[in-house]
Design a protein around this motif. Structure first.
Motif, PDB file in Angstrom:
ATOM      1  N   HIS A   1       0.738  -1.164  -0.080  1.00  0.00           N
ATOM      2  CA  HIS A   1      -0.123  -0.061  -0.059  1.00  0.00           C
ATOM      3  C   HIS A   1       0.962   1.204  -0.088  1.00  0.00           C
ATOM      4  CE1 HIS A   1      -3.772   2.507   0.823  1.00  0.00           C
ATOM      5  NE2 HIS A   1      -2.727   3.051   1.913  1.00  0.00           N
ATOM      6  N   TYR A   2       2.078   1.401   0.753  1.00  0.00           N
ATOM      7  CA  TYR A   2       2.963   2.472   0.978  1.00  0.00           C
ATOM      8  C   TYR A   2       3.613   2.490  -0.328  1.00  0.00           C
ATOM      9  CZ  TYR A   2       6.434   5.435   2.776  1.00  0.00           C
ATOM     10  OH  TYR A   2       7.457   6.303   2.879  1.00  0.00           O
ATOM     11  N   ARG A   3       4.051   1.286  -0.885  1.00  0.00           N
ATOM     12  CA  ARG A   3       4.670   1.335  -2.359  1.00  0.00           C
ATOM     13  C   ARG A   3       4.038   2.335  -3.404  1.00  0.00           C
ATOM     14  NH1 ARG A   3       5.562  -4.260  -3.787  1.00  0.00           N
ATOM     15  NH2 ARG A   3       6.715  -3.507  -5.440  1.00  0.00           N
ATOM     16  N   ARG A  41       4.737   5.650  -5.244  1.00  0.00           N
ATOM     17  CA  ARG A  41       4.992   5.952  -6.905  1.00  0.00           C
ATOM     18  C   ARG A  41       4.110   7.015  -7.528  1.00  0.00           C
ATOM     19  NH1 ARG A  41       5.655   0.174  -6.522  1.00  0.00           N
ATOM     20  NH2 ARG A  41       3.730  -0.170  -7.269  1.00  0.00           N
ATOM     21  N   GLN A  42       2.731   6.821  -7.174  1.00  0.00           N
ATOM     22  CA  GLN A  42       1.613   7.597  -7.799  1.00  0.00           C
ATOM     23  C   GLN A  42       2.114   8.956  -7.366  1.00  0.00           C
ATOM     24  OE1 GLN A  42      -1.801   6.117  -5.962  1.00  0.00           O
ATOM     25  NE2 GLN A  42      -2.038   4.186  -7.161  1.00  0.00           N
ATOM     26  N   ALA A  43       2.477   9.352  -5.857  1.00  0.00           N
ATOM     27  CA  ALA A  43       2.855  10.779  -5.512  1.00  0.00           C
ATOM     28  C   ALA A  43       3.989  11.341  -6.233  1.00  0.00           C
ATOM     29  CB  ALA A  43       3.211  10.648  -3.881  1.00  0.00           C
ATOM     30  N   LEU A  44       5.035  10.417  -6.508  1.00  0.00           N
ATOM     31  CA  LEU A  44       6.214  10.855  -7.369  1.00  0.00           C
ATOM     32  C   LEU A  44       6.091  11.142  -8.931  1.00  0.00           C
ATOM     33  CD1 LEU A  44       9.196  11.465  -7.497  1.00  0.00           C
ATOM     34  CD2 LEU A  44       9.859   9.178  -7.896  1.00  0.00           C
ATOM     35  N   LYS A  45       5.067  10.065  -9.406  1.00  0.00           N
ATOM     36  CA  LYS A  45       4.748  10.322 -10.922  1.00  0.00           C
ATOM     37  C   LYS A  45       3.693  11.774 -10.955  1.00  0.00           C
ATOM     38  CE  LYS A  45       3.099   7.327 -13.408  1.00  0.00           C
ATOM     39  NZ  LYS A  45       2.662   5.801 -13.950  1.00  0.00           N
ATOM     40  N   ALA A  86      12.333   2.025   3.065  1.00  0.00           N
ATOM     41  CA  ALA A  86      13.749   2.228   3.600  1.00  0.00           C
ATOM     42  C   ALA A  86      13.850   1.395   4.713  1.00  0.00           C
ATOM     43  CB  ALA A  86      14.292   3.464   3.519  1.00  0.00           C
ATOM     44  N   ASN A  87      12.805   1.631   5.781  1.00  0.00           N
ATOM     45  CA  ASN A  87      12.951   1.071   7.025  1.00  0.00           C
ATOM     46  C   ASN A  87      12.927  -0.522   6.927  1.00  0.00           C
ATOM     47  OD1 ASN A  87      13.078   3.445   8.128  1.00  0.00           O
ATOM     48  ND2 ASN A  87      10.668   3.270   8.798  1.00  0.00           N
ATOM     49  N   ALA A  88      12.005  -1.083   5.785  1.00  0.00           N
ATOM     50  CA  ALA A  88      11.748  -2.220   5.539  1.00  0.00           C
ATOM     51  C   ALA A  88      12.943  -3.046   4.922  1.00  0.00           C
ATOM     52  CB  ALA A  88      10.629  -2.550   4.607  1.00  0.00           C
ATOM     53  N   ALA A  89      13.917  -2.244   4.123  1.00  0.00           N
ATOM     54  CA  ALA A  89      14.830  -2.647   3.558  1.00  0.00           C
ATOM     55  C   ALA A  89      15.880  -3.106   4.476  1.00  0.00           C
ATOM     56  CB  ALA A  89      15.485  -1.721   2.515  1.00  0.00           C
ATOM     57  N   THR A 111      10.689  -1.526  -5.531  1.00  0.00           N
ATOM     58  CA  THR A 111      10.369  -0.072  -5.406  1.00  0.00           C
ATOM     59  C   THR A 111      11.566   0.991  -5.720  1.00  0.00           C
ATOM     60  OG1 THR A 111       9.116  -0.816  -3.503  1.00  0.00           O
ATOM     61  CG2 THR A 111       9.869   1.474  -3.721  1.00  0.00           C
ATOM     62  N   PHE A 112      12.732   0.402  -5.241  1.00  0.00           N
ATOM     63  CA  PHE A 112      14.012   1.378  -5.496  1.00  0.00           C
ATOM     64  C   PHE A 112      14.312   1.500  -7.161  1.00  0.00           C
ATOM     65  CE2 PHE A 112      15.771  -0.066  -1.044  1.00  0.00           C
ATOM     66  CZ  PHE A 112      15.138   1.004  -0.652  1.00  0.00           C
ATOM     67  N   GLU A 113      14.068   0.358  -7.768  1.00  0.00           N
ATOM     68  CA  GLU A 113      14.376   0.292  -9.293  1.00  0.00           C
ATOM     69  C   GLU A 113      13.278   1.037  -9.941  1.00  0.00           C
ATOM     70  OE1 GLU A 113      16.287   0.111 -12.619  1.00  0.00           O
ATOM     71  OE2 GLU A 113      16.875  -0.761 -10.647  1.00  0.00           O
ATOM     72  N   ALA A 114      11.982   1.136  -9.445  1.00  0.00           N
ATOM     73  CA  ALA A 114      10.872   1.927 -10.030  1.00  0.00           C
ATOM     74  C   ALA A 114      10.980   3.196  -9.643  1.00  0.00           C
ATOM     75  CB  ALA A 114       9.580   1.352  -9.667  1.00  0.00           C
TER      76      ALA A 114
END
Length: 200
Positions: A61-63, A67-71, A105-108, A125-128
């Motif tokens: 959900h966070y991911r 991505r939507q916010a960045l786009k 990042a916390n999850a990573a 996520t990082f790659e996207a």
């Protein structure tokens, strides 16, 4: 026959995301989830499968939201560099207000080293994010805002690292000028070497 749930599933995932984001995976117990989501244990397990499964749904959900916010920032701005600036300013505001880091990042750091499911999600996520920034850089080069001899793939990696680094810096509760400097110098570094400096 099992009774249908009397709650909105997506709302509970959002609530779980907030709790995991604030506390982390290990520090969040099943009882914490039961209390925070106002569910009984059977409803939690029947609906989500368990703590780990709910954590992954919350992370997804966070991911998606990230991505939507960045786009949105990159596509709505009058030019690509301004879009990058707006994205950085937005994440700087979020990071300094919450000071609990980036959930991905916390999850990573916390879970990815020992959980393949989390590792896959964080890597994707990082790659996207790198790809979104890379494409914005390419557009900026086409418009003359970034020098054409810069490597857009490398700049995409650089921007992604700086983007997530803001969350880490903000966790130390620095003066606002520290985060503002990161944003302004990141953008300055992008446009260095070009005469077209009239971006917003």
């Amino acid at each position: 026959m099992a009774r249908p749930p009397t709650f909105e599933r997506d709302e509970k995932i959002e609530e779980a995301m907030q709790l995991f984001w604030e506390q982390g995976y290990e520090a969040t117990s099943v009882q914490d989830l039961v209390d925070y989501l106002d569910l009984n244990r059977s409803s939690l397990y029947n609906t989500f499968g368990g703590k780990h499964e709910l954590y992954l749904e919350a992370l997804d959900h966070y991911r998606r939201a990230g991505r939507q916010a960045l786009k949105k920032h990159l596509e709505a701005a009058p030019n690509p560099v301004d879009g990058i600036r707006r994205a950085f300013e937005a994440v700087a505001t979020q990071a300094t207000e919450r000071q609990c880091g980036c959930f991905v990042a916390n999850a990573a750091v916390e879970c990815a080293p020992r959980d393949p499911d989390t590792e896959q999600r964080t890597a994707e996520t990082f790659e996207a994010m790198r790809a979104l920034f890379r494409d914005a850089v390419k557009r900026a080069q086409d418009e003359g805002h970034i020098a054409p001899d810069r490597d857009p793939k490398a700049l995409g990696r650089y921007l992604t690292n700086a983007f997530y680094g803001i969350h880490l810096t903000a966790k130390t509760n620095p003066p606002s000028a520290v985060v503002e400097d990161i944003v302004s110098e990141t953008i300055r570094g992008l446009t260095k070497g070009t005469e077209n400096t009239d971006v917003a």
